[in-house]
Design an enzyme around this catalytic site. Structure first.
Site, short mmCIF file in Angstrom:
data_model
loop_
_atom_site.label_atom_id
_atom_site.label_comp_id
_atom_site.label_asym_id
_atom_site.label_seq_id
_atom_site.Cartn_x
_atom_site.Cartn_y
_atom_site.Cartn_z
N HIS A 47 0.85 -1.18 0.00
CA HIS A 47 0.00 0.00 0.00
C HIS A 47 0.89 1.24 0.00
O HIS A 47 2.06 1.18 0.40
CB HIS A 47 -0.90 0.01 1.24
CG HIS A 47 -1.95 -1.04 1.23
ND1 HIS A 47 -3.07 -0.97 2.03
CD2 HIS A 47 -2.08 -2.19 0.52
CE1 HIS A 47 -3.84 -2.02 1.82
NE2 HIS A 47 -3.25 -2.79 0.91
N GLU A 49 1.13 3.84 1.88
CA GLU A 49 1.71 4.20 3.17
C GLU A 49 2.87 3.27 3.53
O GLU A 49 3.91 3.73 4.04
CB GLU A 49 0.65 4.17 4.28
CG GLU A 49 -0.48 5.16 4.09
CD GLU A 49 -1.66 4.61 3.30
OE1 GLU A 49 -2.75 5.20 3.41
OE2 GLU A 49 -1.51 3.62 2.57
N CYS A 77 -5.89 2.20 5.84
CA CYS A 77 -6.55 0.93 6.16
C CYS A 77 -6.00 0.42 7.49
O CYS A 77 -5.02 0.96 8.02
CB CYS A 77 -6.30 -0.08 5.04
SG CYS A 77 -4.63 -0.78 5.04
N CYS A 80 -2.17 -0.35 7.35
CA CYS A 80 -1.34 0.85 7.27
C CYS A 80 -1.39 1.64 8.56
O CYS A 80 -0.37 2.17 9.02
CB CYS A 80 -1.78 1.70 6.09
SG CYS A 80 -1.44 0.91 4.49
#
Length: 150
Positions: A47, A49, A77, A80
């Site tokens: 992801h 991040e 999310c 993250c």
């Protein structure tokens, strides 16, 4: 935030992954950059991040980012968010909400719901094994004199 948005557009246009970007800033300087790369790297943890955290840690040669803030194009999310907590980042600036993400089929509500359940109630089957052997790891860590705590 503009750089995070640009990274998200760039990654999306290059088919690297979903429409997400993030930057990590320390004292007004970008020290980590990331865009979602899940589908291009076949890494479900890639992801924006996480990619930005990995980049910042590499650039700063540290595993703690306690003097940093993160700018991300979407509310993080659960994975993250947990990673951000582990890094000790000071603040999260985000654009779209988790509800906005759910509206385009990036829905994390299932995970948030699962986290709140007891292990026996979760959809993912969990079974504890070998505790007597694995607790030895914790005992040795506790007594280790040259450990680097985090």
């Amino acid at each position: 935030m503009k750089v995070a948005i640009d990274l998200a557009f760039e990654g999306m246009h290059e088919n690297k992954g979903g429409p997400f970007g993030a930057v990590i800033v320390q004292n007004g300087v970008i020290v980590g950059r990331g865009n979602n790369q899940v589908t291009s790297t076949n890494d479900p943890t890639a992801h924006a991040e996480i990619v930005a955290i990995r980049d910042a840690c590499k650039q700063l040669n540290t595993f703690e980012l306690n003097e940093c803030v993160i700018y991300t194009t979407c509310e993080p999310c659960p994975m993250c968010l947990a990673a951000i907590y582990w890094t000790h980042i000071n603040k999260i600036f985000y654009g779209s909400t988790k509800h906005d993400a759910a509206n385009i089929n990036f829905d994390d509500s299932f995970i948030y719901d699962e986290i709140m359940k007891n292990n026996a109630e979760r959809k993912l089957n969990m079974e504890q094994i070998s505790r007597d052997q694995t607790i030895e790891l914790f005992n040795e860590w506790q007594n280790k004199t040259d450990k680097i705590s985090y």
